[in-house]
Design a protein around this motif. Structure first.
Motif, PDB file in Angstrom:
ATOM      1  N   GLN A  78      16.583  18.803  13.349  1.00  0.00           N
ATOM      2  CA  GLN A  78      16.207  17.736  11.601  1.00  0.00           C
ATOM      3  C   GLN A  78      15.033  17.951  11.487  1.00  0.00           C
ATOM      4  O   GLN A  78      14.305  17.358  10.804  1.00  0.00           O
ATOM      5  CB  GLN A  78      16.749  15.975  11.819  1.00  0.00           C
ATOM      6  N   VAL A  79      13.655  17.468  12.306  1.00  0.00           N
ATOM      7  CA  VAL A  79      12.282  18.252  12.114  1.00  0.00           C
ATOM      8  C   VAL A  79      12.101  18.795  11.021  1.00  0.00           C
ATOM      9  O   VAL A  79      12.497  20.379  10.851  1.00  0.00           O
ATOM     10  CB  VAL A  79      11.544  18.529  13.631  1.00  0.00           C
ATOM     11  N   HIS A  80      11.407  18.720  10.157  1.00  0.00           N
ATOM     12  CA  HIS A  80      10.460  19.686   8.764  1.00  0.00           C
ATOM     13  C   HIS A  80       9.525  20.441   9.013  1.00  0.00           C
ATOM     14  O   HIS A  80       9.245  21.110   8.663  1.00  0.00           O
ATOM     15  CB  HIS A  80      11.108  18.646   7.552  1.00  0.00           C
ATOM     16  N   LEU A  81       8.928  20.023  10.138  1.00  0.00           N
ATOM     17  CA  LEU A  81       7.457  20.578  10.402  1.00  0.00           C
ATOM     18  C   LEU A  81       7.020  20.010  11.792  1.00  0.00           C
ATOM     19  O   LEU A  81       7.129  18.661  11.899  1.00  0.00           O
ATOM     20  CB  LEU A  81       6.335  19.966   9.395  1.00  0.00           C
ATOM     21  N   PRO A  82       7.113  21.079  12.494  1.00  0.00           N
ATOM     22  CA  PRO A  82       6.731  20.445  14.022  1.00  0.00           C
ATOM     23  C   PRO A  82       4.861  20.461  14.756  1.00  0.00           C
ATOM     24  O   PRO A  82       4.248  19.974  13.530  1.00  0.00           O
ATOM     25  CB  PRO A  82       6.596  22.167  14.265  1.00  0.00           C
ATOM     26  N   SER A  83       4.932  19.994  15.253  1.00  0.00           N
ATOM     27  CA  SER A  83       4.109  18.895  15.872  1.00  0.00           C
ATOM     28  C   SER A  83       2.957  19.504  16.124  1.00  0.00           C
ATOM     29  O   SER A  83       1.840  18.637  16.074  1.00  0.00           O
ATOM     30  CB  SER A  83       4.507  17.862  17.307  1.00  0.00           C
ATOM     31  N   ILE A  84       2.621  21.086  16.306  1.00  0.00           N
ATOM     32  CA  ILE A  84       2.117  22.451  16.446  1.00  0.00           C
ATOM     33  C   ILE A  84       0.779  21.645  15.279  1.00  0.00           C
ATOM     34  O   ILE A  84      -0.372  22.019  15.030  1.00  0.00           O
ATOM     35  CB  ILE A  84       2.325  22.988  16.973  1.00  0.00           C
ATOM     36  N   PHE A  85       1.519  21.138  13.818  1.00  0.00           N
ATOM     37  CA  PHE A  85       0.490  21.261  11.940  1.00  0.00           C
ATOM     38  C   PHE A  85       0.094  20.306  12.568  1.00  0.00           C
ATOM     39  O   PHE A  85      -1.144  19.664  11.989  1.00  0.00           O
ATOM     40  CB  PHE A  85       1.609  21.546  11.473  1.00  0.00           C
ATOM     41  N   VAL A  86       0.039  19.111  13.360  1.00  0.00           N
ATOM     42  CA  VAL A  86      -0.476  17.487  12.862  1.00  0.00           C
ATOM     43  C   VAL A  86      -1.233  17.008  14.608  1.00  0.00           C
ATOM     44  O   VAL A  86      -1.227  17.226  15.275  1.00  0.00           O
ATOM     45  CB  VAL A  86       0.767  16.731  13.564  1.00  0.00           C
ATOM     46  N   HIS A  87      -2.218  16.369  14.095  1.00  0.00           N
ATOM     47  CA  HIS A  87      -3.289  16.108  14.508  1.00  0.00           C
ATOM     48  C   HIS A  87      -3.439  14.626  15.097  1.00  0.00           C
ATOM     49  O   HIS A  87      -3.876  13.586  16.501  1.00  0.00           O
ATOM     50  CB  HIS A  87      -4.476  16.493  14.472  1.00  0.00           C
ATOM     51  N   ARG A  88      -2.995  14.084  13.843  1.00  0.00           N
ATOM     52  CA  ARG A  88      -3.306  12.658  14.008  1.00  0.00           C
ATOM     53  C   ARG A  88      -2.189  11.888  12.880  1.00  0.00           C
ATOM     54  O   ARG A  88      -2.003  12.310  12.210  1.00  0.00           O
ATOM     55  CB  ARG A  88      -5.034  12.159  13.832  1.00  0.00           C
ATOM     56  N   ILE A  89      -1.718  10.448  12.988  1.00  0.00           N
ATOM     57  CA  ILE A  89      -0.920  10.140  12.585  1.00  0.00           C
ATOM     58  C   ILE A  89      -1.394   8.046  12.506  1.00  0.00           C
ATOM     59  O   ILE A  89      -2.336   7.926  13.351  1.00  0.00           O
ATOM     60  CB  ILE A  89       0.695   9.661  13.374  1.00  0.00           C
ATOM     61  N   VAL A  90      -0.809   8.389  11.330  1.00  0.00           N
ATOM     62  CA  VAL A  90      -1.551   6.210  10.862  1.00  0.00           C
ATOM     63  C   VAL A  90      -0.269   5.985   9.666  1.00  0.00           C
ATOM     64  O   VAL A  90       0.084   7.194   9.286  1.00  0.00           O
ATOM     65  CB  VAL A  90      -2.591   6.518  10.037  1.00  0.00           C
ATOM     66  N   VAL A  91       0.719   4.918  10.377  1.00  0.00           N
ATOM     67  CA  VAL A  91       1.496   4.615   9.662  1.00  0.00           C
ATOM     68  C   VAL A  91       1.226   3.559   8.694  1.00  0.00           C
ATOM     69  O   VAL A  91       1.038   2.342   9.041  1.00  0.00           O
ATOM     70  CB  VAL A  91       2.727   3.222  10.703  1.00  0.00           C
ATOM     71  N   ASN A  92       1.676   3.979   7.327  1.00  0.00           N
ATOM     72  CA  ASN A  92       1.622   2.628   6.317  1.00  0.00           C
ATOM     73  C   ASN A  92       3.126   2.554   6.090  1.00  0.00           C
ATOM     74  O   ASN A  92       3.947   3.264   4.757  1.00  0.00           O
ATOM     75  CB  ASN A  92       1.242   3.466   5.652  1.00  0.00           C
ATOM     76  N   ALA A  93       3.365   0.898   6.843  1.00  0.00           N
ATOM     77  CA  ALA A  93       5.243   1.074   6.463  1.00  0.00           C
ATOM     78  C   ALA A  93       5.187   0.609   4.891  1.00  0.00           C
ATOM     79  O   ALA A  93       6.696   0.749   4.589  1.00  0.00           O
ATOM     80  CB  ALA A  93       5.355   0.319   7.461  1.00  0.00           C
ATOM     81  N   THR A  94       4.500   0.209   3.856  1.00  0.00           N
ATOM     82  CA  THR A  94       4.789  -0.171   2.941  1.00  0.00           C
ATOM     83  C   THR A  94       4.187   0.405   1.182  1.00  0.00           C
ATOM     84  O   THR A  94       2.600  -0.837   1.196  1.00  0.00           O
ATOM     85  CB  THR A  94       5.446  -2.175   2.782  1.00  0.00           C
ATOM     86  N   PRO A  95       4.071   1.769   1.411  1.00  0.00           N
ATOM     87  CA  PRO A  95       3.344   2.357   0.545  1.00  0.00           C
ATOM     88  C   PRO A  95       3.777   1.734  -0.838  1.00  0.00           C
ATOM     89  O   PRO A  95       4.751   1.355  -1.441  1.00  0.00           O
ATOM     90  CB  PRO A  95       3.496   3.719   0.572  1.00  0.00           C
ATOM     91  N   GLU A  96       3.211   1.549  -1.571  1.00  0.00           N
ATOM     92  CA  GLU A  96       3.487   0.942  -3.246  1.00  0.00           C
ATOM     93  C   GLU A  96       4.130   2.010  -4.320  1.00  0.00           C
ATOM     94  O   GLU A  96       5.396   1.988  -4.444  1.00  0.00           O
ATOM     95  CB  GLU A  96       1.669   1.266  -4.436  1.00  0.00           C
ATOM     96  N   LYS A  97       3.811   3.404  -3.945  1.00  0.00           N
ATOM     97  CA  LYS A  97       4.649   4.489  -4.409  1.00  0.00           C
ATOM     98  C   LYS A  97       5.407   4.524  -6.055  1.00  0.00           C
ATOM     99  O   LYS A  97       6.074   4.003  -6.154  1.00  0.00           O
ATOM    100  CB  LYS A  97       5.711   4.183  -3.999  1.00  0.00           C
ATOM    101  N   ARG A  98       4.042   3.969  -6.365  1.00  0.00           N
ATOM    102  CA  ARG A  98       3.475   4.008  -8.031  1.00  0.00           C
ATOM    103  C   ARG A  98       4.016   5.114  -8.837  1.00  0.00           C
ATOM    104  O   ARG A  98       3.936   6.308  -8.558  1.00  0.00           O
ATOM    105  CB  ARG A  98       2.179   3.452  -7.879  1.00  0.00           C
ATOM    106  N   ILE A  99       4.515   4.422 -10.464  1.00  0.00           N
ATOM    107  CA  ILE A  99       5.444   5.651 -10.645  1.00  0.00           C
ATOM    108  C   ILE A  99       4.214   6.317 -12.081  1.00  0.00           C
ATOM    109  O   ILE A  99       3.581   5.088 -12.645  1.00  0.00           O
ATOM    110  CB  ILE A  99       6.595   5.162 -11.325  1.00  0.00           C
ATOM    111  N   GLU A 100       4.057   7.187 -12.345  1.00  0.00           N
ATOM    112  CA  GLU A 100       3.596   7.757 -12.967  1.00  0.00           C
ATOM    113  C   GLU A 100       3.215   7.206 -14.403  1.00  0.00           C
ATOM    114  O   GLU A 100       2.703   6.736 -14.762  1.00  0.00           O
ATOM    115  CB  GLU A 100       3.023   9.373 -12.970  1.00  0.00           C
ATOM    116  N   GLN A 101       4.627   7.752 -15.208  1.00  0.00           N
ATOM    117  CA  GLN A 101       4.472   7.096 -16.503  1.00  0.00           C
ATOM    118  C   GLN A 101       6.573   6.290 -16.283  1.00  0.00           C
ATOM    119  O   GLN A 101       7.418   7.413 -16.251  1.00  0.00           O
ATOM    120  CB  GLN A 101       4.963   8.544 -17.102  1.00  0.00           C
ATOM    121  N   ARG A 102       6.802   4.767 -16.974  1.00  0.00           N
ATOM    122  CA  ARG A 102       7.427   4.463 -16.578  1.00  0.00           C
ATOM    123  C   ARG A 102       8.281   4.817 -17.900  1.00  0.00           C
ATOM    124  O   ARG A 102       7.385   4.070 -19.054  1.00  0.00           O
ATOM    125  CB  ARG A 102       7.814   3.221 -15.835  1.00  0.00           C
ATOM    126  N   THR A 103       9.292   4.838 -18.650  1.00  0.00           N
ATOM    127  CA  THR A 103       9.928   5.714 -19.955  1.00  0.00           C
ATOM    128  C   THR A 103      11.014   4.451 -19.864  1.00  0.00           C
ATOM    129  O   THR A 103      11.719   4.902 -19.042  1.00  0.00           O
ATOM    130  CB  THR A 103      10.152   6.372 -20.542  1.00  0.00           C
TER     131      THR A 103
END
Length: 232
Positions: A203-228
């Motif tokens: 289930q890994v989409h991208l292996p760890s070899i490409f990742v150097h630093r990680i930060v958790v943002n558990a509640t992102p805003e996930k804003r919608i560009e245009q709500r119609t």
């Protein structure tokens, strides 16, 4: 090697500098690393070249860095939804390297794969091909596109383990894997962090070899560009 950092500012500390090329994942506002972009804004670094499909919207996403004039050049495929982007470009304040969307994705993927350039039909006969090598293969013309490598890549994923193996969620995957591959240093913002071994390897989409630093943002805003909506 410890990859997990307490917050976005700490994750960028010591690696972002004036004049760098920064690649940022996302499509519109879908799958953008919101906390990392805000931390990049707050860092005050300037004269950046930003590689991203687009530049968010006014006041959100990469649009924040346009407002603060921290970006000198955009390498992107779409400039809609952002009036400040349009204003700066038309007034000559912002450099823009227009790149077809599929070509942009491949330029990032190729950079991450160590491929310096490739040929594509896309853009032949248009301004996209101006100044670039054209070569004929099997009776058809192709334009040579050079790959992209970023000093720092900012990426959004749904989940990571502490080693940096990533899982993306649905369409928010978009440019993020390619952006991650193309970074000399890749910083990933995730909603969920688990222990090593908790993600099924299949289930890994991208292996760890490409990742150097990680930060958790558990509640992102996930804003919608245009709500119609429509009336009931």
């Amino acid at each position: 090697m410890k990859k997990v950092y307490p917050d976005a500012a700490a994750a960028l500390a010591g690696i972002v500098k004036d004049g760098q090329t920064i690649a940022v994942g996302g499509f519109g506002l879908c799958g953008i690393p919101e906390a990392l972009i805000a931390a990049l804004r707050d860092s005050g670094v300037k004269n950046l070249t930003a590689i991203s499909n687009n530049a968010g919207v006014d006041g959100f996403g990469l649009g924040q860095l346009l407002t603060t004039r921290q970006i000198k050049k955009m390498i992107s495929s779409y400039v809609g939804e952002n009036k400040e982007f349009e204003r700066q470009y038309l007034s000559g304040e912002l450099e823009l390297e227009f790149t077809p969307q599929g070509t942009l994705a491949e330029k990032l993927r190729a950079g991450g794969a160590g491929i310096p350039a490739f040929f594509t039909k896309t853009g032949v006969g248009t301004i996209v091909a101006d100044g670039k090598e054209i070569r004929e293969f099997n009776g058809h013309q192709y334009v040579m596109e050079k790959s992209l490598i970023a000093d720092v890549s900012l990426v959004k994923a749904y989940m990571a383990d502490k080693a940096g193996n990533l899982v993306f969620r649905k369409t928010s995957r978009n440019f993020n894997p390619n952006v991650a591959m193309a970074g000399k240093i890749t910083v990933v913002e995730v909603e969920k962090l688990v222990e090593v071994g908790e993600i099924d390897p299949d289930q890994v989409h991208l292996p760890s070899i490409f990742v150097h630093r990680i930060v958790v943002n558990a509640t992102p805003e996930k804003r919608i560009e245009q709500r119609t909506t429509r009336a009931k």
